[in-house]
Design an enzyme around this catalytic site. Structure first.
Site, PDB file in Angstrom:
ATOM      1  N   ASP A 116       0.873  -1.174   0.000  1.00 26.25           N
ATOM      2  CA  ASP A 116       0.000   0.000   0.000  1.00 26.25           C
ATOM      3  C   ASP A 116       0.920   1.237   0.000  1.00 26.25           C
ATOM      4  O   ASP A 116       2.104   1.136   0.340  1.00 26.25           O
ATOM      5  CB  ASP A 116      -0.866  -0.037   1.266  1.00 26.25           C
ATOM      6  CG  ASP A 116      -1.586   1.259   1.504  1.00 26.25           C
ATOM      7  OD1 ASP A 116      -2.246   1.746   0.566  1.00 26.25           O
ATOM      8  OD2 ASP A 116      -1.492   1.805   2.631  1.00 26.25           O
ATOM      9  N   ASP A 144      -0.260   5.128   0.775  1.00 25.45           N
ATOM     10  CA  ASP A 144      -0.559   6.131   1.812  1.00 25.45           C
ATOM     11  C   ASP A 144      -0.552   5.499   3.190  1.00 25.45           C
ATOM     12  O   ASP A 144      -1.307   4.555   3.465  1.00 25.45           O
ATOM     13  CB  ASP A 144      -1.924   6.772   1.556  1.00 25.45           C
ATOM     14  CG  ASP A 144      -1.901   7.641   0.313  1.00 25.45           C
ATOM     15  OD1 ASP A 144      -1.130   8.611   0.302  1.00 25.45           O
ATOM     16  OD2 ASP A 144      -2.633   7.334  -0.643  1.00 25.45           O
ATOM     17  N   ASN A 198       0.016  10.874  -7.633  1.00 26.38           N
ATOM     18  CA  ASN A 198       0.531  10.922  -6.255  1.00 26.38           C
ATOM     19  C   ASN A 198       1.659   9.902  -6.062  1.00 26.38           C
ATOM     20  O   ASN A 198       2.641  10.174  -5.376  1.00 26.38           O
ATOM     21  CB  ASN A 198      -0.573  10.595  -5.247  1.00 26.38           C
ATOM     22  CG  ASN A 198      -1.696  11.608  -5.229  1.00 26.38           C
ATOM     23  OD1 ASN A 198      -1.597  12.656  -5.857  1.00 26.38           O
ATOM     24  ND2 ASN A 198      -2.756  11.294  -4.520  1.00 26.38           N
ATOM     25  N   THR A 236      -2.998   0.407  -4.326  1.00 25.00           N
ATOM     26  CA  THR A 236      -3.405   1.591  -3.583  1.00 25.00           C
ATOM     27  C   THR A 236      -4.683   2.185  -4.150  1.00 25.00           C
ATOM     28  O   THR A 236      -5.000   1.963  -5.325  1.00 25.00           O
ATOM     29  CB  THR A 236      -2.284   2.651  -3.632  1.00 25.00           C
ATOM     30  OG1 THR A 236      -2.734   3.856  -2.999  1.00 25.00           O
ATOM     31  CG2 THR A 236      -1.886   2.995  -5.051  1.00 25.00           C
ATOM     32  N   THR A 248      -4.943   5.457  -4.162  1.00 23.56           N
ATOM     33  CA  THR A 248      -4.556   6.836  -4.445  1.00 23.56           C
ATOM     34  C   THR A 248      -4.426   7.092  -5.953  1.00 23.56           C
ATOM     35  O   THR A 248      -4.361   6.169  -6.755  1.00 23.56           O
ATOM     36  CB  THR A 248      -3.251   7.191  -3.676  1.00 23.56           C
ATOM     37  OG1 THR A 248      -3.252   8.567  -3.335  1.00 23.56           O
ATOM     38  CG2 THR A 248      -2.017   6.860  -4.473  1.00 23.56           C
TER      39      THR A 248
END
Ligand code: XBP
Ligand code: MG
Length: 240
Positions: A8, A10, A128, A122, A124
């Site tokens: 992952d 974040d 990012n 992820t 996100t």
């Protein structure tokens, strides 16, 4: 036998959430909204994965979300806020405000030396990931990951297992050949629904989550090498 680590981003690779939080508040101000998220509120809002989904959930919780014919305008507004937020987050990363967590870089190097595949799973946005890993790993960061699944490829966000199932399919590996590193209850649920053994590293936004079903719950990856991860993975398979 362990063939891949699935990571992952974040909260796991880096403590990103303070930078995300500042970026959200910056975006609200830019579009003249008087919303302001503080740390306790954001900690609660993180129960909703995905920035756009989080904005929508907050708006709904306020009770002033326009309905019916205004639906398209709502989506547009959320999209605009999120675009501004994403640009502000990227700037924060460029300014060096987000660092990899302890032990992460060592593990990435160790995996390369050991021919262990690395993948990212992820919720996100892809930009990012690119800005964070380019800044913290270096220009060759992309070569280090066999597979990247993110918000652009897996629209159903954690705790939905979509991102993990797609990662496994693209790796061409069964869940039993992989180990996940996560930081949140939503991430753990998503990984477990895909049948993946999961090690948790907590952070200040997730330490209170329910991590039942995790293989280990650690403060961070400091001093954790491949021998430990292989041993825990082996234990998980023997217990299954
Ligand atoms: C992280 C997230 C992300 C970031 C913001 O969840 O939910 O939404 O907070 O990124 P996880 P975006 O670590 O479980 O993948 O604004 O780009 O969605
Ligand atoms: Mg996370």
């Amino acid at each position: 036998m362990l063939h891949a680590l699935i990571l992952d981003v974040d909260g796991t690779l880096a403590d990103t959430e303070m930078a995300h939080l500042s970026a959200f508040n910056h975006a609200f101000a830019q579009v003249d909204l008087d919303w302001h998220w503080d740390v306790p509120l954001y900690t609660k809002l993180l129960e909703v994965s995905g920035g756009k989904e989080r904005i929508r959930a907050y708006w709904e919780s306020r009770g002033d979300l326009p309905k019916g014919i205004y639906g398209g305008a709502v989506e547009q507004t959320i999209g605009r806020i999120h675009d501004i937020k994403t640009a502000a987050y990227e700037q924060a990363v460029q300014d060096g405000l987000v660092q990899l967590r302890p032990g992460v870089l060592n593990l990435i190097h160790a995996a390369a030396q050991d021919s262990l595949a690395l993948a990212i799973a992820t919720t996100t946005s892809p930009v990012n990931i690119a800005s964070l890993l380019q800044r913290t790993i270096g220009p060759d960061w992309r070569m280090r990951f066999a597979v990247i699944e993110d918000a652009s490829t897996a629209p159903r966000k954690k705790p939905d297992p979509m991102v993990y199932r797609q990662t496994l399919a693209r790796l061409g590996l069964p869940a039993s050949a992989c180990l996940v590193l996560e930081d949140s209850a939503n991430g753990l649920k998503a990984a477990r629904k895909a049948g993946l053994p999961t090690v948790i590293t907590v952070n200040s936004f997730t330490a209170h989550h329910d991590f039942r079903g995790a293989l280990r719950v650690l403060p961070n990856l400091e001093g954790i090498g491949l021998p430990e991860l292989r041993e825990w993975h082996h234990q998980a398979l023997s217990a299954a």
